[in-house]
Structures are given as C-alpha cells and as structure tokens.
Design an enzyme around this catalytic site. Sequence first.
Site, PDB file in Angstrom:
ATOM      1  N   LYS A  76      19.276  22.372  73.621  1.00  0.00           N
ATOM      2  CA  LYS A  76      20.603  21.835  73.345  1.00  0.00           C
ATOM      3  C   LYS A  76      20.809  21.620  71.847  1.00  0.00           C
ATOM      4  CE  LYS A  76      23.707  17.952  74.231  1.00  0.00           C
ATOM      5  NZ  LYS A  76      23.892  16.633  74.897  1.00  0.00           N
ATOM      6  N   SER A 131      28.213  16.812  77.208  1.00  0.00           N
ATOM      7  CA  SER A 131      28.137  17.604  75.986  1.00  0.00           C
ATOM      8  C   SER A 131      27.108  18.736  76.046  1.00  0.00           C
ATOM      9  CB  SER A 131      27.793  16.690  74.808  1.00  0.00           C
ATOM     10  OG  SER A 131      26.543  16.038  75.021  1.00  0.00           O
ATOM     11  N   SER A 155      26.122  13.595  80.153  1.00  0.00           N
ATOM     12  CA  SER A 155      26.189  14.866  79.433  1.00  0.00           C
ATOM     13  C   SER A 155      25.311  15.967  79.998  1.00  0.00           C
ATOM     14  CB  SER A 155      25.828  14.652  77.954  1.00  0.00           C
ATOM     15  OG  SER A 155      26.832  13.905  77.314  1.00  0.00           O
TER      16      SER A 155
END
Length: 392
Positions: A76, A131, A155
């Site tokens: 990520k 996210s 997220s």
Amino acid sequence: MSGDGAREIADAVCAGARRAVDVVAGSLARIERADPVLCAFLDVRDEEALRRAAEVDARVAAGERLPLAGVPVAVKGRRGLRAAEPLLAAGAVVVGATSVPGPGTPWQTWGLGAHGRTVNPWRADRTPGGSSAGAAVAVAAGLVPLATGADGAGSVRIPAAWCGVTGLKVTGGRFPSGDRTGLAAPGILARTAADAGLWWRVVSARDAPPPRLPLTAVWSPGLGFASPDPEPVALARAAVGRLVAAGVVRLARPPVRPSLLDPGPAWLTLRTPGADPGDAHRVRAANDARLRDLFSRADLLLTPTAPTAPHGHDGPGDTYSTALTWAFNLGGHPALSIPAGVGTDGCPAGLQLVAPHDREDLLLTVAEEAERRGAVERPRAPSRGETRPLDG
C-alpha cells in the site's frame, strides 16, 4: 494463472513445478495490460521484482522451504515496503505500490494511481473504496493474490467489501504503526480467507490449532446507532444465514441487542490536533465495556461491512462509509470482511466479522472453513461487454 492463490503458488515453487521468475513475470504482464484502465498502481518495480524472484528461486534450489515462495505481493502506497519485510523473508516478491487517495478531498474512499483515478473493477463509474483502494482492485482483478493495507477507520475492510475480496484488520497495537493516535492497524487484502490466513501466520509467527466450530455469533445490522441502507443489510444477513447453514457459526440471542455509542465524533476528535480528547476517551471506555459484555456471551459480532453500496467518483455525499467499521479502530478489535454477494447495481457487498482482542484466529477459522464448505458467495464475473475483473 492469475486465479492461483498464494498457497498454490508457493507450494508449486517450492516443489519445483514452477519458477518464481515466471510467476512474477506473469503478474507484471497482467499489471501492464490492466492498469491503464484500473489505475491500481502508483509504481511498478519490474526489474527489481524479477531480480528478487530469481533470488527466491535460488533460495528454493538451496533447500529453503518458504511459505510465500514466489508469491507476487503489492504494498500500500510508496511507504508500504517498510511493512513487507516479513513477507520478503518468507519468499514473497513485491511487484509495486498501490494507489491511495490523492490530494484535494477530505474523503478517503477513492484512489489515485499513476494512470489516473482508481476504478472499481465491477463498475468503472464507482469507487473501489479506500484508502487501500489500489490494493483491493489489484487483488480483485487477479493482478496479485495478496496486497498489504492499513486500516485506520475501515481502509482495508471497506474496499474489500466493495471489490468482493477478503480484508483483515489486525488487533490495534499488535504491530508497529506510524499513526500517533493508535487508530490505524496493518491488514491484508486477499482473494481468499485461506490466503489471508497464510499471511497472518507469516507475520504473526502463530500457528495455533483452530478453535472448535460452530462459534457463537451475534448479528447487528447497525450497532445501535447507524442506519445502513436496506440492500447491504440484506446481503450481509443472507451471508450470515449461509454461515449458519454451513455449521460454522451459531447465532446467539443476547438479552439486549448490541448498542454502541456512535464512535464517529470520538474518532474525529482523536484525529484533530489540539482537540480535547476527554469525550473521546469516555466514548471509547463505554463501548469497550459494552463489547466486553457482548464477547463474554458470544465469540463473534457480525455486521454489514459498509452501510451503502459503492458511491460514484464524486464522493460519498453525507454518508460516512466508515459508519460500521471505525468503532473497531477506536476499540482496537480485529475485524474481517468477507464477500456477501452482489447488489442490484452489480457491485459486491461485504459481511464484517469482529472478534475480541488478539483473536484473529476466530475470524480466520470461520472464514476459511466457510470457504471450504462453499458458504461464501463470491461475485461472479458479469456477462460479456460489462465492466468486470480483468482476470486472466
């Protein structure tokens, strides 16, 4: 093949049936073909990934038994490599960094990749969630079997739900985090719960015997404060029914329905520099006490993962997509989202499983056994001509 799971890849590489270099080259080719449309990656590390894969092949040839041998993994964001060291030691190969929210908006349920706005692989006009946006898309589209995430309010779990994959957030404070508030915890997005479990055993160095089934569970559509849309509730409730029918959970009937205080204001206060945290700590303490009581009567809490279907790229409007997830960042409980079917808009939905602190094994045992017994309804690719995962 893009549909191969992490375990299948590692077993084949360790057995000499496949080379890590070939597996990684296949992943890179799929990314090159699909990412201009999906925009799931910020950058792709072609040369470095192939070099690392060759090193894995050499380690296997020297007799090492690596639990993630040759498994392509996405991390990520550009800082995600820091959290990937246990995966690299286990033989995984990082192929790139996935998209996260770009600048200019206060909402986090979107992503911005190197080629533009990250799209949901089931409907390009919808967000994949965030996210950990690109992470979920990369896994759902078969570009990689595993992608790391971080979950500060949902997220990992929200994009897992909206992209039809499995997403695990671990217990808060279990691993180092750069989040000064302590709300964020690492996590993983995977095609299957079995692969999420493999990731967990690698990073936690735990391999305890699985708990006995069925586990007792409490169902709550809104946790006592949220008002989720009817369709995500119906899909999640149907998923609960499949778990019960498969014999992996048994619904308990508590004397009082689960009722938490809305964690939203407390969460936002803790995220605001200089704000007085007094009220936030009181909400956290009250909810912790209510959850302790619930988990004294049942093993798991089950809810929809998100209160709505995926929204468009113009934003979520007045609805917090985190309404059903951020309570467990405030409390630090481990939580898992598994696929719960597809809504009338053609996009997936999720069922959230929550456990007491440090009981990731309960979540993963239920999810893995549900998969084995055919009780997880994975999204099926839409008919030809529609937006669908770019698999193959």
